[in-house]
Design a protein around this motif. Structure first.
Motif, PDB file in Angstrom:
ATOM      1  N   LEU A 137      -3.090  17.461  14.041  1.00 37.78           N
ATOM      2  CA  LEU A 137      -3.272  18.670  14.838  1.00 37.78           C
ATOM      3  C   LEU A 137      -2.781  18.503  16.266  1.00 37.78           C
ATOM      4  N   SER A 138      -2.463  17.276  16.643  1.00 40.69           N
ATOM      5  CA  SER A 138      -1.949  17.029  17.993  1.00 40.69           C
ATOM      6  C   SER A 138      -1.135  15.740  17.983  1.00 40.69           C
ATOM      7  N   MET A 139      -0.314  15.566  19.009  1.00 42.94           N
ATOM      8  CA  MET A 139       0.447  14.321  19.133  1.00 42.94           C
ATOM      9  C   MET A 139      -0.499  13.142  19.309  1.00 42.94           C
ATOM     10  N   ALA A 140      -1.582  13.317  20.041  1.00 42.01           N
ATOM     11  CA  ALA A 140      -2.538  12.229  20.251  1.00 42.01           C
ATOM     12  C   ALA A 140      -3.143  11.780  18.919  1.00 42.01           C
ATOM     13  N   GLU A 141      -3.485  12.737  18.073  1.00 44.67           N
ATOM     14  CA  GLU A 141      -4.045  12.405  16.760  1.00 44.67           C
ATOM     15  C   GLU A 141      -3.005  11.699  15.897  1.00 44.67           C
ATOM     16  N   ALA A 142      -1.772  12.166  15.919  1.00 42.52           N
ATOM     17  CA  ALA A 142      -0.701  11.521  15.154  1.00 42.52           C
ATOM     18  C   ALA A 142      -0.507  10.091  15.631  1.00 42.52           C
ATOM     19  N   ARG A 143      -0.436   9.897  16.940  1.00 42.90           N
ATOM     20  CA  ARG A 143      -0.247   8.545  17.490  1.00 42.90           C
ATOM     21  C   ARG A 143      -1.391   7.620  17.082  1.00 42.90           C
ATOM     22  N   ALA A 144      -2.620   8.104  17.155  1.00 42.45           N
ATOM     23  CA  ALA A 144      -3.783   7.281  16.820  1.00 42.45           C
ATOM     24  C   ALA A 144      -3.771   6.893  15.338  1.00 42.45           C
ATOM     25  N   ASN A 145      -3.490   7.852  14.459  1.00 43.42           N
ATOM     26  CA  ASN A 145      -3.468   7.561  13.016  1.00 43.42           C
ATOM     27  C   ASN A 145      -2.330   6.625  12.645  1.00 43.42           C
ATOM     28  N   ILE A 146      -1.161   6.852  13.205  1.00 46.29           N
ATOM     29  CA  ILE A 146      -0.015   5.997  12.896  1.00 46.29           C
ATOM     30  C   ILE A 146      -0.225   4.601  13.451  1.00 46.29           C
ATOM     31  N   GLU A 147      -0.816   4.486  14.630  1.00 41.13           N
ATOM     32  CA  GLU A 147      -1.100   3.169  15.210  1.00 41.13           C
ATOM     33  C   GLU A 147      -2.131   2.413  14.362  1.00 41.13           C
ATOM     34  N   ALA A 148      -3.132   3.114  13.860  1.00 37.86           N
ATOM     35  CA  ALA A 148      -4.124   2.467  12.987  1.00 37.86           C
ATOM     36  C   ALA A 148      -3.461   1.970  11.704  1.00 37.86           C
ATOM     37  N   TRP A 149      -2.549   2.771  11.129  1.00 40.92           N
ATOM     38  CA  TRP A 149      -1.839   2.347   9.929  1.00 40.92           C
ATOM     39  C   TRP A 149      -0.953   1.145  10.232  1.00 40.92           C
ATOM     40  N   ARG A 150      -0.230   1.184  11.360  1.00 43.61           N
ATOM     41  CA  ARG A 150       0.649   0.078  11.747  1.00 43.61           C
ATOM     42  C   ARG A 150      -0.146  -1.206  11.951  1.00 43.61           C
ATOM     43  N   ASP A 151      -1.299  -1.094  12.588  1.00 39.97           N
ATOM     44  CA  ASP A 151      -2.142  -2.259  12.809  1.00 39.97           C
ATOM     45  C   ASP A 151      -2.590  -2.863  11.477  1.00 39.97           C
ATOM     46  N   ASP A 152      -3.018  -2.016  10.546  1.00 45.59           N
ATOM     47  CA  ASP A 152      -3.415  -2.503   9.224  1.00 45.59           C
ATOM     48  C   ASP A 152      -2.232  -3.143   8.502  1.00 45.59           C
ATOM     49  N   TYR A 153      -1.074  -2.491   8.555  1.00 47.72           N
ATOM     50  CA  TYR A 153       0.129  -2.979   7.860  1.00 47.72           C
ATOM     51  C   TYR A 153       0.562  -4.344   8.392  1.00 47.72           C
ATOM     52  N   ASN A 154       0.514  -4.553   9.694  1.00 53.83           N
ATOM     53  CA  ASN A 154       1.000  -5.793  10.303  1.00 53.83           C
ATOM     54  C   ASN A 154      -0.036  -6.910  10.395  1.00 53.83           C
ATOM     55  N   TYR A 155      -1.320  -6.567  10.510  1.00 55.75           N
ATOM     56  CA  TYR A 155      -2.327  -7.587  10.801  1.00 55.75           C
ATOM     57  C   TYR A 155      -3.371  -7.802   9.710  1.00 55.75           C
ATOM     58  N   CYS A 156      -3.536  -6.838   8.803  1.00 54.38           N
ATOM     59  CA  CYS A 156      -4.606  -6.961   7.810  1.00 54.38           C
ATOM     60  C   CYS A 156      -4.103  -7.090   6.375  1.00 54.38           C
ATOM     61  N   ARG A 157      -3.059  -6.378   6.046  1.00 53.93           N
ATOM     62  CA  ARG A 157      -2.605  -6.295   4.657  1.00 53.93           C
ATOM     63  C   ARG A 157      -1.654  -7.436   4.295  1.00 53.93           C
ATOM     64  N   PRO A 158      -1.981  -8.217   3.269  1.00 54.72           N
ATOM     65  CA  PRO A 158      -1.036  -9.241   2.798  1.00 54.72           C
ATOM     66  C   PRO A 158       0.174  -8.580   2.125  1.00 54.72           C
ATOM     67  N   HIS A 159       1.336  -9.182   2.284  1.00 53.36           N
ATOM     68  CA  HIS A 159       2.571  -8.670   1.684  1.00 53.36           C
ATOM     69  C   HIS A 159       3.063  -9.676   0.648  1.00 53.36           C
ATOM     70  N   SER A 160       3.338  -9.201  -0.559  1.00 50.30           N
ATOM     71  CA  SER A 160       3.776 -10.103  -1.621  1.00 50.30           C
ATOM     72  C   SER A 160       5.102 -10.771  -1.270  1.00 50.30           C
ATOM     73  N   SER A 161       5.971 -10.085  -0.539  1.00 48.66           N
ATOM     74  CA  SER A 161       7.265 -10.671  -0.175  1.00 48.66           C
ATOM     75  C   SER A 161       7.126 -11.797   0.848  1.00 48.66           C
ATOM     76  N   LEU A 162       5.944 -11.916   1.454  1.00 45.17           N
ATOM     77  CA  LEU A 162       5.694 -12.973   2.442  1.00 45.17           C
ATOM     78  C   LEU A 162       4.723 -14.016   1.907  1.00 45.17           C
ATOM     79  N   GLY A 163       4.633 -14.129   0.604  1.00 45.08           N
ATOM     80  CA  GLY A 163       3.749 -15.122   0.006  1.00 45.08           C
ATOM     81  C   GLY A 163       2.280 -14.801   0.211  1.00 45.08           C
ATOM     82  N   ALA A 164       1.920 -13.519   0.129  1.00 41.45           N
ATOM     83  CA  ALA A 164       0.547 -13.025   0.300  1.00 41.45           C
ATOM     84  C   ALA A 164       0.001 -13.267   1.706  1.00 41.45           C
TER      85      ALA A 164
END
Length: 120
Positions: free
Chosen positions: A65-92
């Motif tokens: 509903l706003s750019m601020a909301e988009a930025r917050a949601n995308i940043e939360a996803w990026r943080d999870d993707y880079n720091y929390c979620r294991p990637h099979s291509s990187l040996g888990a």
């Protein structure tokens, strides 16, 4: 750049967005450029895979509903993707763990993976 250093090559499509004057000006003398052949998205499979995940797991799941909301949601996803979620291509490992171990020279890059490249 501060967290992981500069790549040696930036691969991009030949469109106007990734080859903007600002990107070209910044990269001159710093790193090499590699352009993906027209009509060959497979040459940039890493970003195609990432874009698909971002679209399916984040952008399609929310109504912003706003750019601020988009930025917050995308940043939360990026943080999870880079720091929390294991990637099979990187040996888990998470990308953060993999980068840290690679910097410390404790693990080699996965077989068949491009080393020291940034794909746009």
């Amino acid at each position: 750049m501060l967290e992981r250093g500069l790549p040696s090559v930036i691969a991009s499509e030949n469109g106007c967005e990734p080859t903007s004057t600002a990107v070209l000006r910044w990269s001159l003398g710093r790193l090499d450029s590699h352009y993906i052949a027209l009509g060959k998205p497979v040459q940039n499979a890493f970003v195609e895979s990432f874009n698909s995940r971002l679209r399916d797991e984040c952008l399609n799941e929310h109504i912003f509903l706003s750019m601020a909301e988009a930025r917050a949601n995308i940043e939360a996803w990026r943080d999870d993707y880079n720091y929390c979620r294991p990637h099979s291509s990187l040996g888990a490992l998470t990308p953060f763990e993999f980068a840290r171990l690679k910097t410390e020279k404790l693990i080699p890059p996965p077989a068949g993976k491009n080393d020291n490249r940034l794909y746009l």
